[in-house]
Every structure is written in C-alpha cells, then in structure tokens.
Design a protein around this motif. Structure first.
Motif, PDB file in Angstrom:
ATOM      1  N   ALA A 128       4.018   5.944  -5.436  1.00  0.00           N
ATOM      2  CA  ALA A 128       3.959   6.024  -6.897  1.00  0.00           C
ATOM      3  C   ALA A 128       2.835   6.968  -7.335  1.00  0.00           C
ATOM      4  N   ALA A 129       1.661   6.782  -6.750  1.00  0.00           N
ATOM      5  CA  ALA A 129       0.505   7.583  -7.164  1.00  0.00           C
ATOM      6  C   ALA A 129       0.708   9.058  -6.845  1.00  0.00           C
ATOM      7  N   TRP A 130       1.274   9.352  -5.672  1.00  0.00           N
ATOM      8  CA  TRP A 130       1.477  10.751  -5.304  1.00  0.00           C
ATOM      9  C   TRP A 130       2.500  11.425  -6.213  1.00  0.00           C
ATOM     10  N   LYS A 154       0.830  -1.197   0.000  1.00  0.00           N
ATOM     11  CA  LYS A 154       0.000   0.000   0.000  1.00  0.00           C
ATOM     12  C   LYS A 154       0.875   1.261   0.000  1.00  0.00           C
ATOM     13  N   ILE A 155       1.947   1.224   0.785  1.00  0.00           N
ATOM     14  CA  ILE A 155       2.851   2.378   0.819  1.00  0.00           C
ATOM     15  C   ILE A 155       3.513   2.575  -0.535  1.00  0.00           C
ATOM     16  N   PHE A 212       2.300   1.791  -3.531  1.00  0.00           N
ATOM     17  CA  PHE A 212       1.327   2.399  -4.434  1.00  0.00           C
ATOM     18  C   PHE A 212       1.094   3.866  -4.081  1.00  0.00           C
ATOM     19  N   THR A 213       1.072   4.147  -2.778  1.00  0.00           N
ATOM     20  CA  THR A 213       0.840   5.512  -2.345  1.00  0.00           C
ATOM     21  C   THR A 213       1.928   6.432  -2.886  1.00  0.00           C
TER      22      THR A 213
END
Lengths: 274, 290
Positions: free
Chosen positions: A16-18, A10-11, A13-14
C-alpha cells in the motif's frame, strides 16, 4: 514488550505504502524519464522507457546557456544563506545563552515579519530596486532573500542553541576559560550540527523562492526559477527540453532535501513540532 | 548569570538582526501605505496627487476584486482540506511497519523540494495537457474524451498542483508528531480491547491536534501568497477565473502600472494575513513557554 508483527500484515502495508509513494513521486519520475527522450518521443504517448538520448540536455545548454542560470541560483541561494548566518548566529546565540525578559517578544516579533505577504510590498521594493539600480542584480536578490529567510534562520538556530546545556559553559568558566576560549573550544563544536542543518534548509528555501526571483530579475541575475518560468510562454512543444531543464533544476535540492528532512520539520514549524 | 557586561554584549550581538528586520518591515510597508492614498501611475510619474480613499474604492468596486478574494479563499481551503486529510491518512500509513520505509519517506517528501515553476509546468504539460498529458493518455485508453483541465477547471487544476506540493509537508509534520506518540500507551489501549477507530479518536487525534493546527496555520501563510503556479499555468484566466489576490495585485502593479491601486490591494492582503498570523503566533508562543 516487543510485539511480533505478522509478516503478512507488514507486506500488506508495504505494498500500500509503495503504491501511494510511487503515485506521489510519479510527476518527478516522469519528468526525469522524459528528459532522456527526444522531442518526438516525448509527445508520442505514454511510455516509461526512454531512448536514453542526451540531446535535450545538450540543447538546453546550447540554446539558453543553462549554466548561467544555474550559477545564479547557486550564488543567490548560498550567498543569501551565508549572509543570513553571519547576522543570525550572534543574535540566536545571545538569545539562547543570555535571555532577557524581552527575548521571547523579540523572537515573536521576528516571526511576525515573516507573515507579511510579499505581494504587499512588491511596489515599494520594485521602486527602491529600480531607483538604486539593483533590479536584475545578484547582489540585490541575495540581500532580498537574506531578509526574507532571516527570521527562520534566527528561530532555527535559537532552537538548536537552546539545547546546548548551560552547565557546560559554567564548567568551562570555572576552569578559567576566557569568553573567546569558551566560544572556540566549547560552544562551536556543539553548535556546528545545528548551524549546518539551518544552512541546508535555508539553501533549499532560497533556491525554490519563486516570487522575488521572478519579479526582480530579467536576464543577468535570473536564477533557475525565472528560467523555468520562461518556458510557460507557448512556443510549440519542447517537453523533452523542459524536462531536462527541470531535472537539472531540482536534482541538487532534491538530494539535499532528502538529507535534511528531519531538520525541515523543526525549521518550518519554528520549533513547534519536533 | 547575566552580568552587565554580558548583557551589553548580548544587545550588541542582537542588534544587526533586529535593525535589519525592522527596516525590512517598516520601510516598504510605510511606502505601501503612503502609495495607497496617492494617484500614482508609472506611465505618468510626474503627476502624483493625493487620492484619499479612491484607490481602496477602486479596488473594492472592481468586480475582479471579489472574485479574487473568493478564489484566494477557495484555493486556501481546497488545498488545506486535501493536504490535511490526505496528510493524516498518509502519516498513519507510513507509521506502520513495512519494508523500505526510508525510501518510501523519501519518495513522499520529494514534491516539497520541487520549485513552484517546475511543479506547475510539469503538471501543466506532462500530466494535464489535453493532447499529450498522462491524464489524456488514460482517458484515451478508456475511450473517453480527454479533459482540457486548465480551460474547464482552471482553479481546481491549480488547487491540485499546489496540494501536490504541500501534501508532503503535512505528511512529514504529522508523521513526526505520530512517531512521538508513546508506544506503550498504544499497546495498553490495544490490550484493553480498543479497536483501531477508538484508538484513533481517543489517542491519536488529541496527540496530533497541535501538529494539525501548526500545519494549517503555516500552510495558510504560504497559500495566501500562491503566485508562480498561477503565472506559469493559467496566467489568472480564463478571465479572472483563477486570479487570486496576490495575482490581481501583481496585474494592477506591473501590468497596469497603477502603483496606488496595487498598494491599496497590498494593504488589504496585509490585513488578511494578519488575521491568520494572530492565531499562528498564539500557537507558536504557547510552545515557547514550555
């Protein structure tokens, strides 16, 4: 069955997305930052920390009477939206609640008018506007934008109204409700959310329309699109001012857009994706 | 349920929309068609005569015409490639579990709400400017020569700006489509040992294919009419290097005062748009039947 997602994933993805989101948002962010710089700061190289001066905002207003353009944008966007709703609500209503064999054809035909490239009718519209003295008037532009967005408004309202269950109407009729009572006490409360989101999306579209608003105005009725476009002529470096004007021009719509993003999908795909 | 009374009422309620749109569609289009067969110059308005197919021939033999058609196609296809591929990648990323998903969504969707003149000017001056833009700052940081984007790659620069505006649209629609994918199906596939790639090919792609079609068609309609972005950045130049069909028509009409020529160009634009519209209507119409 709920699946436990590992925190590590989850971290990942977080982060990468940010990073991606900040890259996409960067031009807007940098514009807002630059608007709080002085002109010399603005061209002094890359910096994310402005001095916080408000001089650009003051100058934009002082030099070009910014709020006149702002007011024009508000009048044209809101005016054309209200006009479109007045015309479209009854139409969408009747198509949703008493459809005939031709309803679908009429809807498709309305959609097809949206396909006409604006530039193809530039000459006749320009000549009509010139001969009827509508060039550079708010009323002319308001009517123009109303016509451009009318198909989208009818479509969006139709997809909302169609979701109101018809049984409710029948129940109301059984209880002896008149047509008027039906409309005021049963349908209106159920239709208001749909009408509100249609209104929001249409204001956004009208606010950002940048072909007719630029071509059919000069000074009196010019909205923000035309005002910002006038910055394109090279008269030296005035990026802090450009940024201040841009920030003011996009801020209200950006905020409205954030609230209407879900309705946007439905509205812009004519209900094909929900 | 529809009695005669209500159906009369229904017709009455529909009339304003239908009549307005009908006039809006027929009158200007008929005028454009009429003008396209006339010799009509605004500088010499007293001298209007029948021109036959001259305007079409004039437009057709103008070397700028084929370049503008080509530029229009490059612009549309270029932006579509970037936004559809980028949009799928972004939608897949945003569909994953993460912290602050709501804010990320808002950041990603924002460029769509920026009016075209602002988007174009911000990119032109603050990002791509050869002297003071952020790209130039980055180039200087690495000791490289900054690129003069709008002089050297005018059309490509415009593609970048337009793609930045439309990437959020594609992402948002594809994300909406992704989120309607049944989670249990995904889990079942996963439990059966399907990896990310095969899940993507056999589950995700078929599910979002219609959304992709809709994105392509709607964007094409808007991209065929790109105007403000060109006006405020390159003004169609250098030469005709970044002139698309709408911009060429605008030049002919309002800078050359040639009503006949511009109208012939307009009719050509209508034909192009109709080809796209035909497919869009079929895609949307299918959805109505459900």
């Amino acid at each position: 069955m709920a699946r436990a997602v590992s925190t590590r994933r989850k971290i990942g993805f977080t982060v990468a997305a940010w990073v991606v989101a900040m890259l996409i948002f960067f031009p807007i962010l940098y514009t807002i930052i630059t608007s709080f710089k002085s002109e010399t700061e603005a061209i002094a190289g890359f910096s994310l920390i402005p001095s916080g001066t408000l001089e650009s905002y003051a100058e934009v207003q002082a030099q070009s009477n910014y709020f006149k353009f702002f007011l024009n944008s508000v009048i044209i966007a809101v005016g054309s939206t209200i006009l479109a709703l007045v015309v479209a609500v009854p139409a969408a209503w009747s198509m949703a609640f008493s459809p005939t064999k031709r309803t679908k054809d009429i809807l498709m035909w309305m959609l097809s008018t949206k396909m006409m490239p604006a530039v193809a009718v530039l000459v006749p519209i320009y000549l009509i506007f010139r001969d009827t003295h509508l060039l550079d008037t708010r009323i002319g532009l308001t009517v123009m934008l109303m016509l451009i967005n009318l198909p989208i408004v009818v479509w969006m309202l139709y997809t909302y109204f169609r979701e109101i269950p018809g049984e409710i109407l029948e129940a109301a009729r059984m209880d002896g409700a008149t047509l008027w009572g039906e409309i005021v006490y049963v349908l209106t409360p159920m239709a208001v959310p749909g009408i509100a989101s249609t209104m929001l999306l249409n204001i956004i579209l009208a606010w950002n329309e940048a072909f007719w608003t630029i071509r059919l105005t000069t000074t009196n009725a010019a909205p923000l699109t035309a005002f910002i476009a006038s910055f394109s002529s090279p008269q030296g470096l005035f990026w802090a001012k450009l940024s201040a004007a841009s920030t003011l021009a996009i801020a209200p719509i950006l905020i409205m857009g954030w609230f209407s993003q879900r309705q946007l999908v439905r509205g812009l795909t004519f209900g094909a994706v929900k | 349920m529809a009695t005669r009374q209500t159906s009369t009422l229904a017709r009455f309620m529909m009339a304003p929309s239908v009549i307005l749109l009908f006039i809006w569609m027929i009158v200007p289009l008929a005028m454009t068609l009429w003008f396209s067969f006339q010799n009509y110059n605004l500088l010499n308005p007293g001298n209007v005569s029948f021109a036959g197919l001259f305007n079409y021939k004039f437009f057709y033999t103008d070397p700028a015409f084929f370049q503008s058609i080509w530029n229009t196609l490059v612009l549309v296809v270029g932006v579509l490639l970037i936004t559809v591929i980028g949009g799928i990648a972004l939608a897949l990323l945003l569909d994953q579990p993460m912290f602050g998903q709501g804010i990320v969504r808002i950041l990603v969707i924002s460029p769509f709400f920026v009016m075209p003149p602002v988007a174009a000017l911000v990119w032109k001056n603050m990002i791509m400017h050869p002297g003071y833009g952020v790209f130039a700052d980055i180039a200087k940081f690495f000791g490289a020569q900054p690129v003069d984007w709008f002089a050297q790659y005018p059309l490509f620069s415009i593609i970048i700006i337009v793609a930045w505006q439309w990437l959020p649209f594609a992402t948002l629609i594809l994300l909406t489509a992704l989120q309607s994918l049944d989670g249990e199906q995904k889990e079942a596939a996963e439990m059966d040992g399907a990896g990310f790639v095969s899940r993507f090919i056999y589950l995700t792609v078929p599910h979002i294919s219609r959304a992709v079609t809709v994105v392509i068609l709607i964007q094409t309609i808007f991209l065929l009419g790109v105007y403000a972005e060109i006006l405020v950045t390159t003004n169609g130049g250098p030469g005709y290097a970044s002139t698309n069909l709408p911009f060429l028509i605008y030049r002919t009409a309002l800078l050359g005062y040639d009503v006949g020529g511009a109208s012939a160009g307009g009719i050509i634009a209508v034909i192009l748009a109709n080809i796209v519209a035909f497919f869009l209507m079929r895609a949307v119409g299918k959805n109505l039947d459900k």
